[in-house]
Design a protein around this motif. Sequence first.
Motif, PDB file in Angstrom:
ATOM      1  N   CYS A  36       0.805  -1.225   0.000  1.00  0.00           N
ATOM      2  CA  CYS A  36       0.000   0.000   0.000  1.00  0.00           C
ATOM      3  C   CYS A  36       0.838   1.275   0.000  1.00  0.00           C
ATOM      4  N   ARG A  42      -2.677   1.592  -5.948  1.00  0.00           N
ATOM      5  CA  ARG A  42      -4.072   1.416  -6.371  1.00  0.00           C
ATOM      6  C   ARG A  42      -4.183   0.323  -7.450  1.00  0.00           C
ATOM      7  N   LEU A  45      -3.663  -3.078  -5.869  1.00  0.00           N
ATOM      8  CA  LEU A  45      -4.815  -3.533  -5.084  1.00  0.00           C
ATOM      9  C   LEU A  45      -5.933  -4.048  -5.992  1.00  0.00           C
ATOM     10  N   ASP A  46      -6.007  -3.515  -7.206  1.00  0.00           N
ATOM     11  CA  ASP A  46      -7.048  -3.941  -8.141  1.00  0.00           C
ATOM     12  C   ASP A  46      -6.608  -5.097  -9.031  1.00  0.00           C
ATOM     13  N   ARG A  57      -7.455  -6.405  -3.360  1.00  0.00           N
ATOM     14  CA  ARG A  57      -8.228  -5.639  -2.373  1.00  0.00           C
ATOM     15  C   ARG A  57      -9.268  -6.540  -1.689  1.00  0.00           C
ATOM     16  N   VAL A 120      -6.481   1.050   3.602  1.00  0.00           N
ATOM     17  CA  VAL A 120      -6.600  -0.414   3.507  1.00  0.00           C
ATOM     18  C   VAL A 120      -5.610  -1.067   4.461  1.00  0.00           C
TER      19      VAL A 120
END
Length: 276
Positions: A36, A42, A45-46, A57, A120
């Motif tokens: 993170c 981002r 995480l996807d 995520r 997160v």
Amino acid sequence: MSSPRRPRPRSYDPAKVRAALDGQVRVVCEAVDALCAAPDARARLDAPTRLGEWTVRELIAHLVRALESLSRRSGTQDARVRAEITLTDYVNSVSSRAGEIAAAASAGAAELAAAEPAAVAARLREAAGKLAAGAAGTDPAAVVPTAAGAMTVADFLLTRLLEIVVHADDLAAATGTPLRHDRQALAAVTRVLADTLAAKAPGGSVEVRIPPFAVVQCVAGPRHTRGTPQNVVETDPLTWLRLATGRLNWADATEEAAVTASGERADISGQLPLLT
């Protein structure tokens, strides 16, 4: 001919299980912190995982729910209730509850869907704190409800350890970043899954070796009593973890020499995976 006798359940020291949980959760939190903090957090995480449609995520969201599950259940303890299921019973029930588990993961992911990467990571650490507090403040002999039936806190903590170790390996596979498991956590989970195999396929015709953590006998048939067993399966703990949970299939593992199987009864592919 009488049915093969099921092996006696292995006992685990609750204090050692809590220490293993602490160690493994620390490893996972550090990995998620690093993920993170990356500039492309981002996108990472996807990214997809090997768990069907789950993203990284969603995998982390599932870990949050797994870590918080003891605190959710502790408030529903009833001193009059006795344990209905064992650790092996719980593990055997996981595959039949796959839809329910996926739905819960989706609900948890919704909470983190729009969260910034730092949030997160913070959410996972918050959940880790709840697990540590719950494990330290709850009698291991107390009974808590689960979707599969009531079980002791001691056994339930072992299911949390199983979740964290298995999904830590999923996280490592999804991110491409090796993750060093807590040794005692990996040892306990290796034994839990080996014992699950022995309970699923009771017998003594095949010896399964997972050095340095476990050796079990399983599969009905002629029982080995002395000397070198005629049917032997041997592999390492991480390969065993992946075979037992359906992350790796038997044919690929044997072709890659990650598993050795000697003897005409040593093919245990029909007993795997133990859970998915």
